[in-house]
Design a protein around this motif. Sequence first.
Motif, PDB file in Angstrom:
ATOM      1  N   VAL A  12       0.460  -1.391  -0.033  1.00 33.19           N
ATOM      2  CA  VAL A  12       0.184   0.018   0.051  1.00 33.19           C
ATOM      3  C   VAL A  12       0.324   0.918   0.058  1.00 33.19           C
ATOM      4  CG1 VAL A  12      -1.442   1.347   1.384  1.00 33.19           C
ATOM      5  CG2 VAL A  12      -1.819  -1.849   1.474  1.00 33.19           C
ATOM      6  N   VAL A  13       0.459   2.654  -1.093  1.00 36.67           N
ATOM      7  CA  VAL A  13       1.316   3.591  -1.020  1.00 36.67           C
ATOM      8  C   VAL A  13       0.156   4.374  -0.765  1.00 36.67           C
ATOM      9  CG1 VAL A  13       3.018   5.383  -2.274  1.00 36.67           C
ATOM     10  CG2 VAL A  13       3.273   2.229  -2.709  1.00 36.67           C
ATOM     11  N   TRP A  14       0.483   5.424  -0.118  1.00 36.76           N
ATOM     12  CA  TRP A  14      -0.675   6.662   0.531  1.00 36.76           C
ATOM     13  C   TRP A  14       0.637   8.637   0.059  1.00 36.76           C
ATOM     14  CZ3 TRP A  14      -2.198   8.480   5.673  1.00 36.76           C
ATOM     15  CH2 TRP A  14      -3.249  10.045   5.600  1.00 36.76           C
ATOM     16  N   PHE A  68      -3.821  -3.071  -9.122  1.00 35.39           N
ATOM     17  CA  PHE A  68      -3.776  -2.118  -7.732  1.00 35.39           C
ATOM     18  C   PHE A  68      -5.005  -1.597  -8.581  1.00 35.39           C
ATOM     19  CE2 PHE A  68      -2.245  -0.110 -11.752  1.00 35.39           C
ATOM     20  CZ  PHE A  68      -2.810   0.724 -12.028  1.00 35.39           C
ATOM     21  N   ILE A  69      -5.630  -1.349  -7.350  1.00 34.77           N
ATOM     22  CA  ILE A  69      -6.587   0.049  -6.964  1.00 34.77           C
ATOM     23  C   ILE A  69      -6.107   1.188  -6.657  1.00 34.77           C
ATOM     24  CG2 ILE A  69      -8.388  -2.028  -6.900  1.00 34.77           C
ATOM     25  CD1 ILE A  69      -8.866  -0.995  -3.895  1.00 34.77           C
ATOM     26  N   ARG A  70      -6.989   2.561  -6.457  1.00 32.35           N
ATOM     27  CA  ARG A  70      -6.343   3.725  -6.450  1.00 32.35           C
ATOM     28  C   ARG A  70      -8.119   4.540  -5.952  1.00 32.35           C
ATOM     29  NH1 ARG A  70      -4.670   7.935 -11.235  1.00 32.35           N
ATOM     30  NH2 ARG A  70      -4.200   9.922 -10.109  1.00 32.35           N
ATOM     31  N   LEU A  71      -7.475   5.306  -5.371  1.00 35.99           N
ATOM     32  CA  LEU A  71      -8.344   6.034  -3.968  1.00 35.99           C
ATOM     33  C   LEU A  71      -8.178   7.167  -3.782  1.00 35.99           C
ATOM     34  CD1 LEU A  71     -10.784   5.893  -3.057  1.00 35.99           C
ATOM     35  CD2 LEU A  71      -9.893   4.561  -0.689  1.00 35.99           C
ATOM     36  N   VAL A  87     -10.491   0.226   2.967  1.00 42.71           N
ATOM     37  CA  VAL A  87     -10.125   0.368   1.522  1.00 42.71           C
ATOM     38  C   VAL A  87     -10.950   0.343   0.050  1.00 42.71           C
ATOM     39  CG1 VAL A  87      -8.059   0.940  -0.148  1.00 42.71           C
ATOM     40  CG2 VAL A  87      -8.610   1.669   2.241  1.00 42.71           C
ATOM     41  N   HIS A  88     -10.950  -0.888   0.853  1.00 38.99           N
ATOM     42  CA  HIS A  88     -12.032  -1.807  -0.619  1.00 38.99           C
ATOM     43  C   HIS A  88     -13.508  -1.444  -0.482  1.00 38.99           C
ATOM     44  CE1 HIS A  88      -9.051  -3.708  -2.995  1.00 38.99           C
ATOM     45  NE2 HIS A  88      -9.037  -4.342  -1.062  1.00 38.99           N
ATOM     46  N   GLN A  89     -14.189  -1.452   0.851  1.00 39.01           N
ATOM     47  CA  GLN A  89     -15.153  -0.796   0.560  1.00 39.01           C
ATOM     48  C   GLN A  89     -15.957   1.114   0.349  1.00 39.01           C
ATOM     49  OE1 GLN A  89     -16.609   0.260   5.007  1.00 39.01           O
ATOM     50  NE2 GLN A  89     -18.601  -0.548   4.326  1.00 39.01           N
ATOM     51  N   LEU A  90     -14.334   1.413   0.286  1.00 37.12           N
ATOM     52  CA  LEU A  90     -14.481   2.968  -0.025  1.00 37.12           C
ATOM     53  C   LEU A  90     -14.461   2.792  -1.577  1.00 37.12           C
ATOM     54  CD1 LEU A  90     -12.145   5.087   2.149  1.00 37.12           C
ATOM     55  CD2 LEU A  90     -14.767   5.375   2.315  1.00 37.12           C
ATOM     56  N   HIS A  91     -13.889   2.137  -2.247  1.00 35.46           N
ATOM     57  CA  HIS A  91     -13.262   2.095  -3.659  1.00 35.46           C
ATOM     58  C   HIS A  91     -14.730   1.785  -4.162  1.00 35.46           C
ATOM     59  CE1 HIS A  91     -11.573   0.297  -7.243  1.00 35.46           C
ATOM     60  NE2 HIS A  91     -11.127   1.325  -7.407  1.00 35.46           N
ATOM     61  N   GLY A  92     -15.576   0.486  -3.979  1.00 33.10           N
ATOM     62  CA  GLY A  92     -16.440   0.493  -4.214  1.00 33.10           C
ATOM     63  C   GLY A  92     -17.354   1.354  -4.596  1.00 33.10           C
ATOM     64  N   ASN A  94     -14.014   5.015 -10.159  1.00 32.30           N
ATOM     65  CA  ASN A  94     -13.981   3.718 -10.183  1.00 32.30           C
ATOM     66  C   ASN A  94     -13.926   2.162 -10.911  1.00 32.30           C
ATOM     67  OD1 ASN A  94     -11.536   4.612  -8.423  1.00 32.30           O
ATOM     68  ND2 ASN A  94     -12.884   4.453  -6.234  1.00 32.30           N
ATOM     69  N   ARG A  95     -15.538   2.282 -10.804  1.00 29.76           N
ATOM     70  CA  ARG A  95     -15.399   1.813 -11.919  1.00 29.76           C
ATOM     71  C   ARG A  95     -15.665   1.660 -13.437  1.00 29.76           C
ATOM     72  NH1 ARG A  95     -21.079   2.431  -8.256  1.00 29.76           N
ATOM     73  NH2 ARG A  95     -20.304   1.555  -6.281  1.00 29.76           N
ATOM     74  N   PRO A  96     -15.574   0.650 -14.219  1.00 35.04           N
ATOM     75  CA  PRO A  96     -15.382   1.069 -15.969  1.00 35.04           C
ATOM     76  C   PRO A  96     -16.960   1.083 -16.201  1.00 35.04           C
ATOM     77  CG  PRO A  96     -14.604  -1.049 -15.224  1.00 35.04           C
ATOM     78  CD  PRO A  96     -14.643  -0.731 -13.785  1.00 35.04           C
TER      79      PRO A  96
END
Length: 295
Positions: free
Chosen positions: A56-58, A128-131, A173-178, A183-185
């Motif tokens: 994880v990188v912030w 990876f995912i980005r938020l 993080v995954h909850q926020l990302h969804g 963040n969705r195509p």
Amino acid sequence: MLADTISLELFRNTENWKGHGDMFLHDQFWMLRNFNIRGREFLFPTQPYLLRERRVVWVRRGWASYSFNLVDYRFVADDLVVFYGDTLVEKKENSPDFEFDAFRYDGVVDDIESLAAGGEGGNEAPSFIRLHLDETMQPVIDKHFALIWEMVRQIPFVPDYARLAVTSLLLYVHQLHGQVPENRPVSRQQDILHRFVSLVSRYAARERKIPFYAERLCVAPHYLSTLIRQVSGRTVMQWINETTVKEVKVWLAYSDETAAQISERLHFPCPASLTKFFKRETGMTPGEYRSTVSH
């Protein structure tokens, strides 16, 4: 398997990085706090790196531009990125005040990562995912990083304690990302492209035929070829070949294996095939490229 070459840079050159931020390095876990690269090259722009470990990188300050799996991204303060491994990384540039926190994690509940694929069978999770963190998210993330930092500084260091805090962070993080629409195509075509890029990053070292990717994506080979060219501006084989070239470069720079050994590892028919492919794509033989890099 070649190790994560970014971690290799940290462990090989630890003395060079003292004074650039707080560091905790352990064979099962590492963490960087308030880390900056002012006055030094951390990653060289002409050399691809292979990120195998999950991390994880912030971004805390400034900005940086990187290519992940041949796609260019610009990251700014309060961008949080979760990597799942098998990502080809190339540095482009960064601002003088670029600063970040980061940690490597392994052994965390694997089911968490299925959330990145939407929790549906058959979907390919991204590399990876980005938020981007807003003012409501930042305090929660900050508390998690502070807790993880406290856990790694305990004597003796107990990896399981840090993993519990990491698991909590990833679930959040995954909850926020969804929940973030961007963040969705936005189309089926973009969804297929994203999944295709993820597949290439994982399999190009051994699978370089279009039907393999078409089958994994449940589409016809011709349809996949047409769609990828239209949506990305690159052909399927350009994606595969460019990724393969980066993989070869990483092995040439970070291993002592001969061209024959690398050829076998990356599933070329013979060393001559690797040499011919690499020279066609780069203008250099593998030996000539290896002589230009020193690690």
